[in-house]
Structures are given as structure tokens and as C-alpha cells.
Write a protein that holds these residues in place. Sequence first.
Motif, PDB file in Angstrom:
ATOM      1  N   PRO A   1      61.690 -20.931  59.471  1.00 50.05           N
ATOM      2  CA  PRO A   1      62.671 -19.879  59.217  1.00 50.05           C
ATOM      3  C   PRO A   1      63.985 -20.140  59.949  1.00 50.05           C
ATOM      4  N   TYR A   2      65.108 -19.862  59.283  1.00 48.81           N
ATOM      5  CA  TYR A   2      66.435 -20.047  59.899  1.00 48.81           C
ATOM      6  C   TYR A   2      67.122 -18.694  59.997  1.00 48.81           C
ATOM      7  N   LYS A   3      67.915 -18.295  59.017  1.00 46.71           N
ATOM      8  CA  LYS A   3      68.496 -16.940  59.035  1.00 46.71           C
ATOM      9  C   LYS A   3      68.803 -16.513  57.606  1.00 46.71           C
ATOM     10  N   ASN A   4      69.003 -15.255  57.419  1.00 50.22           N
ATOM     11  CA  ASN A   4      69.278 -14.680  56.097  1.00 50.22           C
ATOM     12  C   ASN A   4      68.243 -15.132  55.059  1.00 50.22           C
ATOM     13  N   GLY A   5      67.015 -15.255  55.492  1.00 49.25           N
ATOM     14  CA  GLY A   5      65.943 -15.636  54.568  1.00 49.25           C
ATOM     15  C   GLY A   5      65.905 -17.128  54.260  1.00 49.25           C
ATOM     16  N   LEU A   6      66.823 -17.897  54.878  1.00 42.79           N
ATOM     17  CA  LEU A   6      66.848 -19.357  54.634  1.00 42.79           C
ATOM     18  C   LEU A   6      65.847 -20.060  55.551  1.00 42.79           C
ATOM     19  N   THR A   7      65.450 -21.255  55.142  1.00 45.34           N
ATOM     20  CA  THR A   7      64.606 -22.090  56.015  1.00 45.34           C
ATOM     21  C   THR A   7      65.342 -23.402  56.282  1.00 45.34           C
ATOM     22  N   ILE A   8      65.004 -24.039  57.398  1.00 40.78           N
ATOM     23  CA  ILE A   8      65.698 -25.274  57.811  1.00 40.78           C
ATOM     24  C   ILE A   8      64.638 -26.309  58.219  1.00 40.78           C
ATOM     25  N   PRO A   9      64.915 -27.620  58.017  1.00 41.37           N
ATOM     26  CA  PRO A   9      63.882 -28.620  58.332  1.00 41.37           C
ATOM     27  C   PRO A   9      63.587 -28.770  59.826  1.00 41.37           C
TER      28      PRO A   9
ATOM     29  N   TYR B   1      72.797 -25.371  57.328  1.00 44.04           N
ATOM     30  CA  TYR B   1      73.624 -24.951  58.454  1.00 44.04           C
ATOM     31  C   TYR B   1      75.101 -24.892  58.052  1.00 44.04           C
ATOM     32  N   THR B   2      75.609 -25.936  57.402  1.00 40.74           N
ATOM     33  CA  THR B   2      77.052 -26.007  57.117  1.00 40.74           C
ATOM     34  C   THR B   2      77.464 -25.066  55.982  1.00 40.74           C
ATOM     35  N   ASP B   3      76.654 -24.950  54.940  1.00 33.00           N
ATOM     36  CA  ASP B   3      77.041 -24.153  53.761  1.00 33.00           C
ATOM     37  C   ASP B   3      76.191 -22.887  53.599  1.00 33.00           C
TER      38      ASP B   3
ATOM     39  N   GLY C   1      65.909 -28.128  51.468  1.00 32.83           N
ATOM     40  CA  GLY C   1      64.501 -28.496  51.664  1.00 32.83           C
ATOM     41  C   GLY C   1      64.056 -29.717  50.880  1.00 32.83           C
ATOM     42  N   ALA C   2      65.028 -30.515  50.360  1.00 39.27           N
ATOM     43  CA  ALA C   2      64.660 -31.717  49.602  1.00 39.27           C
ATOM     44  C   ALA C   2      63.867 -32.702  50.467  1.00 39.27           C
ATOM     45  N   CYS C   3      64.268 -32.806  51.734  1.00 37.59           N
ATOM     46  CA  CYS C   3      63.579 -33.768  52.615  1.00 37.59           C
ATOM     47  C   CYS C   3      62.116 -33.393  52.781  1.00 37.59           C
ATOM     48  N   SER C   4      61.880 -32.116  52.968  1.00 36.71           N
ATOM     49  CA  SER C   4      60.501 -31.658  53.145  1.00 36.71           C
ATOM     50  C   SER C   4      59.689 -31.882  51.874  1.00 36.71           C
TER      51      SER C   4
END
Length: 510
Positions: free
Chosen positions: A448-456, A426-428, A433-436
Amino acid sequence: MKTLKHIRRLLAILFFLPILLFFIDFTGLLPLFLHKLLQMQWIPALMSVQVGVVGFLLVLSLLFGRLYCSVICPLGVFQDIAAWKSRWFKKKGRRYRFDYRKPNNILRYSLLALTVIVFLLGSSAVVVWLDPYSIFGRIITQLLRPLFIWANNGFSALFIKKGIYVIYGVSQNAFVVIPFIITSVFFVIVAVMSWFRGRLYCNTVCPVGTFLGLLSKLSLFKIEIEKSSCTQCSACEKRCKSQCIDSMAMTVDETRCVSCFNCLSVCKKGGVKYAFRYGKKQEAAPVSEINSSRRTFMLTSGAVVAALATAKAETLTGKKDEILSRKPIMPPGAGHLEHFNTKCTGCQLCVSKCPMHVLKPAALEYGISGIMQPRLAFSTHVYCNQDCTICSEVCPTGALTKLTVEEKRVTQMGIARFRKHKCVVYTDEKDCGACSEHCPTQAVHMIPYKNGLTIPQVTPDLCIGCGGCESICPVRPYQAIYVEGNSVQVKAKKPKDAQKFEKKIDNFGF
Ligand code: SF4
Ligand code: SF4
Ligand code: SF4
């Protein structure tokens, strides 16, 4: 008569050394069954309702008086060692310099009553502070064990420089400021008391000693002075580290005698005997006023508690991040917070045995009465291994219920909280995905988050609070994912396809 003293010393060594080494052992070399010796301590035996052990200790005391204090209690032997060392610093003629002192009945019986009443009211607050076995455990875990680890790490660094890889460095996990200060204060108090006054701690402060003193009134075998043989030379009185022999009155205060047998061999006239004495009456020593050294002890303790209360207030007002005020995470097997806080005496055996170094003594996380009780503290690569059950196996008081590996894998100690606004995705807008990657239960997965990124995203029902995610999250100083402790440890759901998903957390990360 020296034989009894030698047997007592041999037995004391046989109990003391394994207990000492078991607490120091940071390599995990010593077998876990040694924790059985700790279940023979009075408070752990009572706490874990070990009927057989309690029965044995009762019979032992009713037969031989306070032999427990001279043989089984590690803090008792520690005091003997301190008193013995103090002789090295004395002139030859003044090495055996104890003299009779009146008992402090008001203080010792008040402390015993306070311990029992507070415990019956459902709090182990006083037990945590005064249980002799736990005080010993803390002294070794907080003060002595770190010295061994430092020495080990020093040698390890030296050897590695020379290309020799026989020993490895170990992290210092047990250091926390407040427990360290409290333990140091207790260490100094007990050491100074025994240095100058032998078993003063045992006979004025220790609730176990006071209770055993009451039992000793009924014991079958006792030390007594034969009035017909005694010349009142006071040789026995000078040797008595309990300061309970009044050679002028020819009496022995049986409630303070710790059955060490030191007095037996010094009387050349055979005036001191250890024999069947049940039912014989002795003159009782009169009650004295509380003297200044004990008052100092109480004032010091009061000052420490006041200082801690101030420290707590400062911590709370100065907090900057919600992670700092999270609920503490109890070790696996603790069950309910209330049960854990009542049963745990803060001996820190689990802290010293934890191979992951994730257990630490609490400062004020559980409140004032929970100081010294263990909690999980995650840091880089330090988390709770889902396959390890050692703390629950060694706990001698029943504060931690023994878990199987299968039970441990679904014991939910806490739940991970994800803070999106701190996450680097989110910030950068960077991939992470290290936590996952590190979650052994699929409780954190990427969406899925945005711009092809994923978020936990966290599935709370699957989370066991192991801290794998928190320990690897690259956001510092306050991670974007952290574990909030449960007040009641419940059963987590098994991950789907659990067999396929038996993940071992490695040191991947940042
Ligand atoms: S009086 Fe207490 S500290 Fe002293 S030896 Fe007995 S149990 Fe241990
Ligand atoms: S939980 Fe740990 S500190 Fe508490 S009594 Fe058990 S072993 Fe000792
Ligand atoms: S605490 Fe453990 S189980 Fe829970 S999300 Fe983090 S890694 Fe997964």
C-alpha cells in the motif's frame, strides 16, 4: 600426392562449415550438440580441462605436425579462404607468388610467453585477444551474422506486406560499438595479412600456432625436400602459404609448416615428400628483425587499447544516472566474477545462441581485460528466461557451468534495485505494478502507498536478476527498477508456493 591435399580439404570443410553455420544460425534450427566441435579447439579444450581432447590434439600434432591449423582451427581455414580469394585478383602467371621469409621468432615467442605468463597470473586478458577460435567467433557474430539477420528481416518485411508469414524478423542483439570496432580491426588485420602473406598471422601472432610449431619439431611425419631430386625450381616455395620453404637452401621450417600439403603435388620431380622423419636434422632458418607489418599490428593494437581507455574515462565522467555505473550482470552459470573473467575467451557463442537476445558483448563494463565477454543487457521485452539454460550448455571453455532448469531458476545473477523517486506511482501518482506482474519469483510485490495506490517493494533473497521487471518498467530512459549484477552468483530463495507461482513472462506492458 594430391590425395593428402584433398583429404585435408575435405576434413577442413567438415569442421569449418558446421562451426560457421552454428555461429550464424539465428533461428535455433541447428542442434546444440554441434558445440562439441568447439570443444575440440585448443584454448577451449585447455580452459575446460578436457583431458581426452587435449590428449588427442597432442597426439595429432606429435604424429602429423600442425594439421590442427589446416583442418580444425576455423580461423586457419578462414585465412586459407582469404588467401585463395586473393588469387582471383592476380594475373594468371602470378597466382602462386609466395616466397620464403625468415621467421619472426622474437615476436612469436614473446607473444606465446606473454599469453602463458598472464594466464598463469590469473588473467585471460591476452587469451581473449589472441585465441584464434574466439577471434573467428567474434568475426562471425559481430560482422557476418548481422548481415544474414538484416537480409532475413528485409525478406520478412517484404513477405508480410504480401500477406505471407513464412519467416519472422529477428533482433540484432550483438551490436555494441567498442566490441564491433575491435572485431573489425582484427578482421581487417587477419584478412589483409592472409591476402598478401598467407599464414603470416598464424606464424607470427597466434600463440596456439607458435606452441604447435614447437610440438611439430618432435612430430613423426614431416614435409622435407629430397636433395637428390630437387632442381631448385622453387615451385613448392611459391605454393607455400606459410612461406616456410627455402628452395635455395632446400629446407622446410617445420615450426611454421601447417601441413596443408599444397607443396606435395606441385613438384614434378618428386622432390617434396611427407614421410616419417623423426630424428632427422634440418638446417634452422635464422632469426630476422621484426618487420614493419608486425610493428604496424602492434602499434594498431596499442592505439586501440589507448582509445578504449580514453573512452572509459569519458563514459565515467559523463554519467548521469546510477543505472549507468551498475555492476555488469554475468550470464547464468558464471559463478564468481574472477572465475568468469579468467575462463571466458569472449568467443560470443553464447551471445549468438541466446534465444532471448539478452546477451551482449561487454564494452568496458568488466574493465579492459573483460572487453568482449558477455553480459546481460535488458531492454523492452528482452530479459533472461528463467527456464532457458542454452548459454551454459554451449560454452566450450567452462566459463559457464552447465545448469539444469531447476538450478537456473534459483541462480541469482543480480538483484533488482527499486528507485522510488523515479517510479510513476510516486512521480505521477498513477497506478502501475508492471514490474510485479512480470516478476517470475515474487521478488517484487506491491505494498500500500497512498490514495488507494500500491507501490513496488523488492525482496532481495527471492530475486534472481532475470530483468523481467527492468525490461517492462515504463520509465525511460532510466528505469525505476533495474538489476545490479552480483560478483558472485548465489542461490536465491525459492518463492513460497513455488508450484503455483510458475509465471511465464508475456509481453504485457507499455
Ligand atoms: S596458427 Fe593459430 S590461427 Fe593459425 S591455424 Fe593454427 S591455431 Fe589457427
Ligand atoms: S561465456 Fe560465452 S563468450 Fe565466454 S567462452 Fe563461454 S561461450 Fe564463449
Ligand atoms: S530481476 Fe527478475 S526476479 Fe528480480 S525482481 Fe526483477 S523480475 Fe523479479
